[in-house]
Design a protein around this motif. Structure first.
Motif, mmCIF file in Angstrom:
data_model
loop_
_atom_site.group_PDB
_atom_site.id
_atom_site.type_symbol
_atom_site.label_atom_id
_atom_site.label_comp_id
_atom_site.label_asym_id
_atom_site.label_seq_id
_atom_site.Cartn_x
_atom_site.Cartn_y
_atom_site.Cartn_z
ATOM 1 N N ARG A 42 0.829 -1.194 0.000
ATOM 2 C CA ARG A 42 0.000 0.000 0.000
ATOM 3 C C ARG A 42 0.873 1.259 0.000
ATOM 4 N NH1 ARG A 42 -5.189 0.006 0.750
ATOM 5 N NH2 ARG A 42 -5.100 -2.114 1.615
ATOM 6 N N HIS A 43 0.590 2.166 -0.944
ATOM 7 C CA HIS A 43 1.311 3.426 -1.125
ATOM 8 C C HIS A 43 2.778 3.228 -1.515
ATOM 9 C CE1 HIS A 43 -2.264 5.346 0.324
ATOM 10 N NE2 HIS A 43 -2.192 4.690 1.468
ATOM 11 N N GLY A 44 3.074 2.070 -2.067
ATOM 12 C CA GLY A 44 4.415 1.821 -2.588
ATOM 13 C C GLY A 44 4.646 2.574 -3.896
ATOM 14 N N THR A 45 5.900 2.650 -4.303
ATOM 15 C CA THR A 45 6.266 3.412 -5.501
ATOM 16 C C THR A 45 7.257 2.615 -6.339
ATOM 17 O OG1 THR A 45 5.947 5.567 -4.458
ATOM 18 C CG2 THR A 45 7.427 5.505 -6.349
ATOM 19 N N VAL A 46 7.040 2.634 -7.647
ATOM 20 C CA VAL A 46 8.026 2.072 -8.572
ATOM 21 C C VAL A 46 8.533 3.200 -9.467
ATOM 22 C CG1 VAL A 46 6.192 1.300 -10.148
ATOM 23 C CG2 VAL A 46 8.493 0.379 -10.400
ATOM 24 N N ALA A 47 9.856 3.292 -9.578
ATOM 25 C CA ALA A 47 10.499 4.238 -10.487
ATOM 26 C C ALA A 47 10.894 3.462 -11.737
ATOM 27 C CB ALA A 47 11.727 4.864 -9.832
ATOM 28 N N SER A 48 10.344 3.857 -12.879
ATOM 29 C CA SER A 48 10.520 3.116 -14.123
ATOM 30 C C SER A 48 11.380 3.900 -15.101
ATOM 31 C CB SER A 48 9.141 2.845 -14.750
ATOM 32 O OG SER A 48 9.249 2.353 -16.064
ATOM 33 N N TYR A 49 12.495 3.282 -15.555
ATOM 34 C CA TYR A 49 13.358 3.996 -16.496
ATOM 35 C C TYR A 49 13.762 3.178 -17.720
ATOM 36 C CZ TYR A 49 17.440 1.492 -14.575
ATOM 37 O OH TYR A 49 18.330 0.520 -14.185
ATOM 38 N N GLY A 50 13.239 1.953 -17.871
ATOM 39 C CA GLY A 50 13.695 1.141 -18.998
ATOM 40 C C GLY A 50 12.593 0.289 -19.597
ATOM 41 N N ASN A 51 12.869 -0.264 -20.775
ATOM 42 C CA ASN A 51 11.887 -1.128 -21.451
ATOM 43 C C ASN A 51 12.574 -2.317 -22.094
ATOM 44 O OD1 ASN A 51 13.172 0.383 -23.439
ATOM 45 N ND2 ASN A 51 11.373 0.474 -24.762
ATOM 46 N N ALA A 52 13.503 -2.928 -21.360
ATOM 47 C CA ALA A 52 14.256 -4.058 -21.900
ATOM 48 C C ALA A 52 13.353 -5.208 -22.319
ATOM 49 C CB ALA A 52 15.280 -4.545 -20.871
ATOM 50 N N ALA A 53 12.205 -5.350 -21.673
ATOM 51 C CA ALA A 53 11.283 -6.448 -21.998
ATOM 52 C C ALA A 53 10.095 -5.981 -22.823
ATOM 53 C CB ALA A 53 10.793 -7.118 -20.718
ATOM 54 N N GLY A 54 10.111 -4.723 -23.254
ATOM 55 C CA GLY A 54 9.022 -4.234 -24.085
ATOM 56 C C GLY A 54 8.430 -2.950 -23.559
ATOM 57 N N HIS A 55 7.798 -2.203 -24.473
ATOM 58 C CA HIS A 55 7.250 -0.899 -24.110
ATOM 59 C C HIS A 55 5.773 -0.942 -23.724
ATOM 60 C CE1 HIS A 55 6.161 -1.351 -28.357
ATOM 61 N NE2 HIS A 55 5.132 -0.573 -28.081
ATOM 62 N N GLU A 56 5.113 -2.053 -23.964
ATOM 63 C CA GLU A 56 3.691 -2.134 -23.640
ATOM 64 C C GLU A 56 3.501 -2.496 -22.174
ATOM 65 O OE1 GLU A 56 1.796 -4.812 -26.302
ATOM 66 O OE2 GLU A 56 1.959 -3.472 -28.035
ATOM 67 N N LEU A 57 2.446 -1.959 -21.576
ATOM 68 C CA LEU A 57 2.153 -2.213 -20.164
ATOM 69 C C LEU A 57 0.698 -2.619 -20.025
ATOM 70 C CD1 LEU A 57 2.937 -2.164 -17.181
ATOM 71 C CD2 LEU A 57 2.370 0.278 -17.147
ATOM 72 N N ASN A 58 0.475 -3.868 -19.635
ATOM 73 C CA ASN A 58 -0.875 -4.388 -19.427
ATOM 74 C C ASN A 58 -1.126 -4.499 -17.927
ATOM 75 O OD1 ASN A 58 -1.484 -4.855 -22.240
ATOM 76 N ND2 ASN A 58 -0.011 -6.528 -22.150
#
Length: 332
Positions: free
Chosen positions: A240-256
């Motif tokens: 709960r209220h966690g955060t992810v900082a995203s800077y790469g797309n090594a496995a692909g640019h789509e997000l489902n």
């Protein structure tokens, strides 16, 4: 006369040569131009793709000097707040992609795209960090900005054996976070522990995506270089209220994914753009990095130091996975 690594294309073939140039050979950098004596650069994954021709990195046409990072001394400046003799860092802003980059002993750079070297960091240390360290620092600052504290739980770092991932592990460990490294390389395990990982999980734990829109909350935060299904899994598994900082797309640019983690747990997905990061935050990140990392920390991250003529070989080895750690290019 000075030396530069020049990429050119002739009859569809990429040519890579160390050439002797004169200052007039350097493209004009506009009304805020700063002429820099380059002291060091570094070898990043993006540089390796450009120099080997393995990726479509160069977008400014040929010939071009690659190298997305540089640090050097101001020789002449058309920008009032940068004076002759000052030490400056250049990263991002299409350096080495559209504009001529850092693999040269002299460079002309738009001064609005430079920041001062922090007082407690040497030029070489700055290039051990380079874009990888800068990106990692921005990611850690994003977690801090969203109140992810060391006592909240584990932080998982994906793509951990890469430059940005390993730098993030070191920064987080130094700041007393409990760090979990995600990697598909068993050979990298000892290296990741040396960087500060408390435990290691295989990337297969994330790469198939989540089984449900929300799963058991495992992570207080995450630094993600992978994207795709891995990022979707991280979002489903954040506390709960966690955060992810995203800077790469090594496995692909789509997000489902679904809105549930956001509206039911209040999680945060923060994008990290180190390329066009505003200079105020850019300078703050470099200063923070200089205050967090010791000289010993930085020394332990250095794989090797190479000369300009050794850059192509270093790029090949980086792509083949034969180099782990940061490669610094000495241009003095």
């Amino acid at each position: 006369m000075f030396n530069a690594l020049v990429l050119d294309r002739s009859e569809g073939r990429l040519q890579v040569d160390v050439q002797e140039l004169v200052v007039d050979d350097l493209p004009d950098a506009g009304p805020q131009q700063v002429h820099v004596e380059v002291l060091y650069s570094s070898v990043n994954y993006k540089d390796a793709l450009a120099v080997t021709g393995a990726g479509k990195i160069i977008r400014g046409g040929y010939p071009i000097v690659p190298g997305i990072d540089l640090v050097g001394r101001v020789l002449e400046s058309k920008r009032e707040d940068l004076e002759e003799g000052e030490l400056v860092i250049g990263t991002g802003w299409q350096l080495g992609e559209v504009d001529w980059g850092g693999y040269t002993q002299r460079a002309k750079v738009d001064g609005s795209k430079l920041v001062r070297l922090p007082k407690h960091m040497t030029p070489k240390e700055a290039m051990v960090a380079g874009t990888a360290g800068f990106t990692a620092m921005l990611s850690v600052m994003a977690l801090e900005d969203h109140d992810v504290d060391p006592d909240d739980g584990e932080i998982v770092v994906t793509g951990a054996s890469g430059g940005g991932g390993s730098m993030a592990i070191t920064l987080l460990d130094t700041l007393d976070y409990e760090v979990v490294a995600s990697s598909g390389s068993e050979e990298a395990h000892q290296y990741l522990r040396d960087r500060g990982a408390d435990r290691i999980v295989h990337r297969s734990a994330f790469e198939d995506g989540p089984e449900r829109p929300m799963e058991s909350g495992k992570w207080a935060g995450a630094v993600d270089a992978v994207g795709g299904q891995t990022l979707a899994t991280l979002l489903a598994q954040l506390q709960r209220h966690g955060t992810v900082a995203s800077y790469g797309n090594a496995a692909g640019h789509e997000l489902n994914t679904s809105v549930f983690p956001f509206i039911l747990r209040g999680v945060n997905l923060i994008g990290i753009d180190s390329n066009t990061c505003p200079n105020k935050r850019r300078q703050a990140a470099w200063r923070r990095m200089a205050s967090v990392l010791s000289s010993d920390d930085i020394q332990e991250m250095t794989a090797r130091t190479v000369g300009l003529d050794e850059v192509p070989e270093a790029c090949e080895k980086l792509l083949s996975g034969d180099i782990r750690g940061r490669v610094v290019v000495d241009l003095q």
